[in-house]
Design a protein around this motif. Structure first.
Motif, mmCIF file in Angstrom:
data_model
loop_
_atom_site.group_PDB
_atom_site.id
_atom_site.type_symbol
_atom_site.label_atom_id
_atom_site.label_comp_id
_atom_site.label_asym_id
_atom_site.label_seq_id
_atom_site.Cartn_x
_atom_site.Cartn_y
_atom_site.Cartn_z
ATOM 1 N N MET A 1 0.837 -1.178 0.000
ATOM 2 C CA MET A 1 0.000 0.000 0.000
ATOM 3 C C MET A 1 0.880 1.238 0.000
ATOM 4 O O MET A 1 2.026 1.187 0.432
ATOM 5 N N LEU A 2 0.315 2.327 -0.521
ATOM 6 C CA LEU A 2 0.979 3.622 -0.493
ATOM 7 C C LEU A 2 0.325 4.461 0.602
ATOM 8 O O LEU A 2 -0.905 4.461 0.741
ATOM 9 N N LEU A 3 1.132 5.153 1.358
ATOM 10 C CA LEU A 3 0.635 6.045 2.415
ATOM 11 C C LEU A 3 1.077 7.455 2.064
ATOM 12 O O LEU A 3 2.271 7.706 1.854
ATOM 13 N N TRP A 4 0.115 8.378 2.004
ATOM 14 C CA TRP A 4 0.444 9.749 1.598
ATOM 15 C C TRP A 4 -0.590 10.719 2.168
ATOM 16 O O TRP A 4 -1.773 10.472 2.129
ATOM 17 N N GLN A 5 -0.131 11.794 2.743
ATOM 18 C CA GLN A 5 -0.984 12.868 3.276
ATOM 19 C C GLN A 5 -2.176 12.314 4.060
ATOM 20 O O GLN A 5 -3.314 12.762 3.899
ATOM 21 N N GLY A 6 -1.931 11.285 4.892
ATOM 22 C CA GLY A 6 -2.991 10.701 5.705
ATOM 23 C C GLY A 6 -3.931 9.783 4.939
ATOM 24 O O GLY A 6 -4.954 9.349 5.462
ATOM 25 N N VAL A 7 -3.607 9.468 3.684
ATOM 26 C CA VAL A 7 -4.443 8.624 2.836
ATOM 27 C C VAL A 7 -3.710 7.297 2.579
ATOM 28 O O VAL A 7 -2.482 7.251 2.563
ATOM 29 N N GLN A 8 -4.488 6.249 2.376
ATOM 30 C CA GLN A 8 -3.927 4.935 2.061
ATOM 31 C C GLN A 8 -4.458 4.474 0.705
ATOM 32 O O GLN A 8 -5.662 4.515 0.466
ATOM 33 N N THR A 9 -3.551 4.033 -0.173
ATOM 34 C CA THR A 9 -3.923 3.487 -1.474
ATOM 35 C C THR A 9 -3.449 2.044 -1.536
ATOM 36 O O THR A 9 -2.248 1.775 -1.437
ATOM 37 N N ARG A 10 -4.386 1.124 -1.677
ATOM 38 C CA ARG A 10 -4.024 -0.293 -1.801
ATOM 39 C C ARG A 10 -3.504 -0.567 -3.208
ATOM 40 O O ARG A 10 -4.096 -0.105 -4.177
ATOM 41 N N ILE A 11 -2.428 -1.325 -3.289
ATOM 42 C CA ILE A 11 -1.852 -1.707 -4.580
ATOM 43 C C ILE A 11 -2.213 -3.162 -4.825
ATOM 44 O O ILE A 11 -1.887 -4.033 -4.026
ATOM 45 N N PRO B 1 -1.512 12.655 -6.260
ATOM 46 C CA PRO B 1 -1.131 13.497 -7.396
ATOM 47 C C PRO B 1 0.362 13.338 -7.708
ATOM 48 O O PRO B 1 1.158 13.040 -6.807
ATOM 49 N N ALA B 2 0.731 13.511 -8.963
ATOM 50 C CA ALA B 2 2.137 13.416 -9.369
ATOM 51 C C ALA B 2 2.980 14.330 -8.494
ATOM 52 O O ALA B 2 2.583 15.460 -8.181
ATOM 53 N N GLY B 3 4.133 13.822 -8.068
ATOM 54 C CA GLY B 3 5.059 14.596 -7.250
ATOM 55 C C GLY B 3 4.819 14.482 -5.752
ATOM 56 O O GLY B 3 5.609 15.000 -4.960
ATOM 57 N N THR B 4 3.743 13.826 -5.339
ATOM 58 C CA THR B 4 3.441 13.671 -3.916
ATOM 59 C C THR B 4 4.419 12.677 -3.288
ATOM 60 O O THR B 4 4.681 11.604 -3.845
ATOM 61 N N ALA B 5 4.952 13.023 -2.134
ATOM 62 C CA ALA B 5 5.824 12.100 -1.395
ATOM 63 C C ALA B 5 4.950 10.983 -0.816
ATOM 64 O O ALA B 5 3.898 11.253 -0.225
#
Length: 191
Positions: free
Chosen positions: A1-11, A32-36
């Motif tokens: 999963m990706l964790l970013w800005q308090g959001v989780q994206t399952r891969i 969004p593109a460029g987000t850590a």
């Protein structure tokens, strides 16, 4: 999963072409593109895959020891898998005998050790390659060895549990004829 800005994206998958493309779950947000982002592995899935992978090595060890057969292919999902063997004839009682032997090895609680050896030293180990074709690329000079102590020693790059007891019970769900003496064994692991 990706964790970013308090959001989780399952891969849910990866597509490989010139680059690797991560495939997100259908309704999950994409950064969004460029987000850590940080990446994390879901522990339940990883553990299930480790158990399954170790179970396949256990299956391979049993079939090689008892029937002298090499692996010709395989695939796994969490807690279910298939392994193909070069087995010309299926002996009577084969399915049950393999299942019983696998579960006896699980009960034996064999240690699973991992080490890395220089290529020449690794290939001095008898039967280190249990596949019909050597899949270790020639440029690999340090070979990772997985050893189910007393049963199966192979070159392998995957993750494993620490002992056979952690695999859990194996059921040989099906034995299929894949033509020209190749047999496919489908296994399931207890949840």
């Amino acid at each position: 999963m990706l964790l970013w800005q308090g959001v989780q994206t399952r891969i849910e998958g990866v597509r490989k072409a010139d680059d690797l493309t991560l495939i997100p779950a259908e309704d999950d947000p994409v950064p969004p593109a460029g987000t850590a982002v940080r990446c994390a592995v879901e522990d339940e899935r990883r553990t299930a895959l480790m158990r399954t992978h170790s179970g396949l090595h256990l299956l391979c060890g049993v079939v090689f020891r008892d029937y002298g057969c090499l692996v010709t292919g395989g695939n796994m999902e969490p807690l279910s898998a298939r392994m193909d063997f070069d087995l010309r004839e299926v002996p009577p009682g084969f399915k049950q005998a393999v299942e019983d032997a696998c579960n006896a090895e699980i009960e034996a609680d064999r240690r699973i050790d991992v080490r890395t050896l220089p290529r020449a030293e690794a290939f001095d180990i008898p039967d280190i390659i249990r596949t019909a074709t050597n899949l270790v690329p020639p440029e690999v000079q340090d070979v990772r060895i997985v050893d189910i102590v007393g049963l199966d020693t192979q070159a392998d790059g995957g993750t494993h549990v620490a002992s056979t007891r952690q695999v859990g019970r194996i059921t040989v769900a099906k034995v299929e004829n894949k033509g020209r003496g190749f047999r496919r064994l489908r296994i399931k692991l207890s949840p």
